[in-house]
Design an enzyme around this catalytic site. Structure first.
Site, PDB file in Angstrom:
ATOM      1  CG  LEU A  44      -6.693   2.283   6.638  1.00 55.56           C
ATOM      2  CD1 LEU A  44      -7.674   3.403   5.677  1.00 55.56           C
ATOM      3  CD2 LEU A  44      -6.902   0.806   5.789  1.00 55.56           C
ATOM      4  CG  HIS A  45      -0.116  -0.117   6.920  1.00 55.78           C
ATOM      5  ND1 HIS A  45       0.087  -0.612   5.869  1.00 55.78           N
ATOM      6  CD2 HIS A  45      -0.610  -0.942   7.661  1.00 55.78           C
ATOM      7  CE1 HIS A  45      -0.122  -1.808   5.826  1.00 55.78           C
ATOM      8  NE2 HIS A  45      -0.646  -2.222   6.807  1.00 55.78           N
ATOM      9  CD  GLU A  46       2.454   5.836   2.825  1.00 55.21           C
ATOM     10  OE1 GLU A  46       2.240   5.659   1.509  1.00 55.21           O
ATOM     11  OE2 GLU A  46       1.521   6.644   3.523  1.00 55.21           O
ATOM     12  CG  HIS A  48      -4.289  -0.742   4.507  1.00 59.76           C
ATOM     13  ND1 HIS A  48      -3.565  -0.572   5.858  1.00 59.76           N
ATOM     14  CD2 HIS A  48      -4.954  -1.893   4.403  1.00 59.76           C
ATOM     15  CE1 HIS A  48      -3.789  -1.753   6.531  1.00 59.76           C
ATOM     16  NE2 HIS A  48      -4.612  -2.490   5.733  1.00 59.76           N
ATOM     17  N   GLY A 158      -3.494  -7.208  -1.490  1.00 63.23           N
ATOM     18  CA  GLY A 158      -1.867  -7.165  -1.449  1.00 63.23           C
ATOM     19  C   GLY A 158      -1.257  -8.581  -1.395  1.00 63.23           C
ATOM     20  CG  ASP A 161      -2.227 -10.598   3.973  1.00 60.11           C
ATOM     21  OD1 ASP A 161      -2.098 -11.073   5.166  1.00 60.11           O
ATOM     22  OD2 ASP A 161      -2.205  -9.223   4.000  1.00 60.11           O
ATOM     23  CG  LEU A 195       4.897  -0.592   5.615  1.00 62.37           C
ATOM     24  CD1 LEU A 195       4.336   0.571   4.982  1.00 62.37           C
ATOM     25  CD2 LEU A 195       5.874  -0.194   6.784  1.00 62.37           C
ATOM     26  CB  SER A 196       1.871  -5.804   9.207  1.00 64.69           C
ATOM     27  OG  SER A 196       0.974  -6.244  10.144  1.00 64.69           O
TER      28      SER A 196
HETATM   29  P1  AMP Z   1      -5.607  -6.096   6.366  1.00 68.73           P
HETATM   30  O1  AMP Z   1      -6.152  -4.550   6.728  1.00 68.73           O
HETATM   31  O2  AMP Z   1      -4.298  -6.192   7.034  1.00 68.73           O
HETATM   32  O3  AMP Z   1      -6.712  -7.059   6.295  1.00 68.73           O
HETATM   33  O4  AMP Z   1      -5.125  -5.798   4.818  1.00 68.73           O
HETATM   34  C1  AMP Z   1      -6.082  -5.184   3.692  1.00 68.73           C
HETATM   35  C2  AMP Z   1      -5.216  -5.221   2.470  1.00 68.73           C
HETATM   36  O5  AMP Z   1      -4.072  -4.598   2.328  1.00 68.73           O
HETATM   37  C3  AMP Z   1      -4.833  -6.978   2.082  1.00 68.73           C
HETATM   38  O6  AMP Z   1      -5.221  -7.101   0.741  1.00 68.73           O
HETATM   39  C4  AMP Z   1      -3.559  -6.901   2.380  1.00 68.73           C
HETATM   40  O7  AMP Z   1      -2.846  -7.926   1.771  1.00 68.73           O
HETATM   41  C5  AMP Z   1      -2.906  -5.685   1.935  1.00 68.73           C
HETATM   42  N1  AMP Z   1      -1.959  -5.258   2.649  1.00 68.73           N
HETATM   43  C6  AMP Z   1      -1.589  -5.236   3.936  1.00 68.73           C
HETATM   44  N2  AMP Z   1      -0.128  -5.009   4.242  1.00 68.73           N
HETATM   45  C7  AMP Z   1       0.309  -4.563   3.027  1.00 68.73           C
HETATM   46  C8  AMP Z   1       1.585  -4.183   2.483  1.00 68.73           C
HETATM   47  N3  AMP Z   1       2.837  -3.838   3.463  1.00 68.73           N
HETATM   48  N4  AMP Z   1       1.878  -3.709   1.361  1.00 68.73           N
HETATM   49  C9  AMP Z   1       0.798  -4.145   0.425  1.00 68.73           C
HETATM   50  N5  AMP Z   1      -0.503  -4.578   0.681  1.00 68.73           N
HETATM   51  C10 AMP Z   1      -0.744  -4.642   2.007  1.00 68.73           C
END
Ligand code: AMP
Length: 292
Positions: A44-46, A48, A158, A161, A195-196
């Site tokens: 998790l980052h900012e 999330h 988010g 995606d 952020l990713s």
């Molecule tokens: P993930 O853990 O990468 O599957 O992402 C989980 C959720 O967080 C998804 O709905 C993503 O679109 C969202 N998310 C990932 N990166 C970001 C970001 N930089 N800003 C906003 N939402 C994000």
């Protein structure tokens, strides 16, 4: 429960089974609490955190799911090496006032062979759907399970995606999931890089180049109002990225509703400029929604 200072706080639950999470959410709702689900793959980052904050604004109790879903990774992708700092993630959720973290095992979510699969049609035929065949079928498989097992009022995803968001929104509508789908804007580093969880794979040199994807997308939205065709606009930006050593997987302008590439742009219609690049083995995506 009281802390030593006498302040009231609630203990965040960490739940690992479908039966328990379903009962917990049903109980919250029976108590008149509004609930939100924030599905994640952890690390998790900012970005999330911003989803959690929006979920908290909209509801009383936030449930964060953390599950690296094997069915959305193709062989050779980064499923095995995907970061899994689970203790850190749980701590972050606790600090953000999350009510429940759902962290099921692979065996809990998938019991043996699957005899039925999802089939994303036009919405999955371009952008990431073209580069990662089967990816969105896997995403639907897991989010459908989450929606069934976590019967929340709201789910927050988010914009980062965007294709996933549009496909999930469509699934909820077509499959009559009784859940409101909310989009949360993309959170970026100061230099514009979205952020990713995958940004941690980047070498210092790659990290320096990574914001160029966002810059290319912004240029596309700025040039969209000119006389140039969408193809000419994206080709120019693609070439610029490639000449800087970024490998372009795709860079496109697509219709917001159909996610199909467009040949011309019309006033008042919504479009998405979306891109995916490789920096070494790391694949990064980003997008901008715009109108002219
Ligand atoms: P993930 O853990 O990468 O599957 O992402 C989980 C959720 O967080 C998804 O709905 C993503 O679109 C969202 N998310 C990932 N990166 C970001 C970001 N930089 N800003 C906003 N939402 C994000």
């Amino acid at each position: 429960m009281f802390t030593r200072t006498g302040l009231f706080f609630e203990i965040m639950k960490v739940i690992k089974t479908k039966r328990e999470i379903r009962q917990a959410v049903q109980k919250l709702r029976a108590d008149g609490r509004k609930t939100a689900l924030v599905p994640t793959m952890g690390a998790l980052h900012e970005g999330h955190v911003s989803l959690i904050k929006i979920a908290k604004e909209l509801t009383d109790d936030v449930i964060v799911s953390i599950f690296v879903n094997p069915t959305q990774f193709a062989p050779g992708e980064d499923f095995e090496k995907y970061p899994r700092p689970i203790e850190q993630d749980i701590e972050l959720c606790r600090n953000e006032g999350v009510s429940v973290v759902f962290t099921p095992s692979r065996e809990e979510m998938y019991r043996g062979t699957s005899y039925i699969s999802f089939d994303v049609k036009e919405l999955g035929s371009h952008l990431c759907g073209r580069s990662r065949p089967g990816h969105f079928n896997g995403v639907l498989q897991i989010v459908n399970k989450l929606f069934n097992n976590v019967p929340a009022d709201v789910a927050v995803f988010g914009q980062k995606d965007i294709q996933q968001f549009r496909i999930l929104e469509t699934m909820a509508d077509e499959f009559d999931h009784d859940i409101e789908i909310v989009m949360s804007e993309t959170i970026r580093a100061e230099d514009g890089l979205a952020l990713s969880s995958r940004n941690r794979y980047l070498s210092p040199e790659e990290r320096q180049k990574a914001p160029m994807l966002n810059e290319a997308l912004l240029s596309i939205t700025q040039k969209a109002a000119s006389d140039a065709t969408p193809t000419a606009i994206v080709t120019e930006q693609s070439q610029k990225l490639e000449s800087n050593g970024l490998k372009v997987d795709y860079l496109q302008i697509v219709d917001y509703n159909t996610l199909q590439p467009v040949q011309s742009l019309q006033n008042g219609k919504k479009y998405i400029a979306a891109g995916a690049i490789y920096l070494g083995n790391t694949r990064l995506i980003d997008n901008r929604i715009f109108q002219i």
